[in-house]
Design a protein around this motif. Structure first.
Motif, PDB file in Angstrom:
ATOM      1  N   ASP A 101       0.805  -1.224   0.000  1.00 54.98           N
ATOM      2  CA  ASP A 101       0.000   0.000   0.000  1.00 54.98           C
ATOM      3  C   ASP A 101       0.838   1.273   0.000  1.00 54.98           C
ATOM      4  O   ASP A 101       0.290   2.373  -0.086  1.00 54.98           O
ATOM      5  CB  ASP A 101      -0.953   0.006   1.201  1.00 54.98           C
ATOM      6  N   LEU A 117      -4.536   1.054   6.043  1.00 54.26           N
ATOM      7  CA  LEU A 117      -4.172   2.387   5.558  1.00 54.26           C
ATOM      8  C   LEU A 117      -4.800   3.478   6.425  1.00 54.26           C
ATOM      9  O   LEU A 117      -4.158   4.480   6.738  1.00 54.26           O
ATOM     10  CB  LEU A 117      -4.616   2.577   4.106  1.00 54.26           C
ATOM     11  N   ASP A 151      -9.611   0.498   3.337  1.00 57.47           N
ATOM     12  CA  ASP A 151      -8.582  -0.361   3.928  1.00 57.47           C
ATOM     13  C   ASP A 151      -8.252   0.132   5.337  1.00 57.47           C
ATOM     14  O   ASP A 151      -7.710   1.219   5.516  1.00 57.47           O
ATOM     15  CB  ASP A 151      -7.338  -0.329   3.034  1.00 57.47           C
TER      16      ASP A 151
END
Length: 129
Positions: free
Chosen positions: A82, A104, A101
């Motif tokens: 990511d 994240l 996500d």
């Protein structure tokens, strides 16, 4: 992903981009990843029902978004895959990185980029969540 295949708050953000109310950013690596994910077997029936192909959706999304060169970042995201998402946001000088996500989201902020879910993004840009 969810904005392309389902209705709801993520789709609202996509429609706002279509109406030029918000600016979407992407990068070649993110478009490649989007295509790869859309080509997964689990999405085949949904795409077929909508008479769409993965490449149709990627092209449509790419037409709405500005492609930028990601900044090189490493070790910021809990999942190193990511880091390219964060690098794209930084490279495009984004105000928000909107994601579902949770890993994240746990980063919270990188430099001037706030990392939020769709509901919070809509609140921050003055739309109802």
């Amino acid at each position: 992903m969810s904005a392309l295949l389902w209705n709801g708050p993520p789709r609202r953000l996509l429609m706002m981009a279509r109406d030029h109310d918000v600016m979407l950013l992407t990068s070649p690596p993110l478009l490649d990843e989007l295509r790869d994910v859309l080509e997964r077997r689990k999405f085949a029936a949904r795409l077929q029902a909508a008479s769409l192909s993965p490449i149709d959706l990627v092209r449509g999304y790419a037409a709405l978004a500005y492609s930028v060169r990601p900044d090189a970042v490493s070790g910021i995201a809990p999942d190193s895959d990511d880091d390219i998402v964060i690098g794209t946001a930084l490279g495009g000088r984004a105000a928000l990185l909107v994601t579902g996500d949770h890993g994240l989201q746990s980063v919270g902020r990188v430099d001037t980029v706030r990392i939020v879910d769709t509901g919070n993004a809509l609140l921050l840009i003055g739309q109802e969540a």
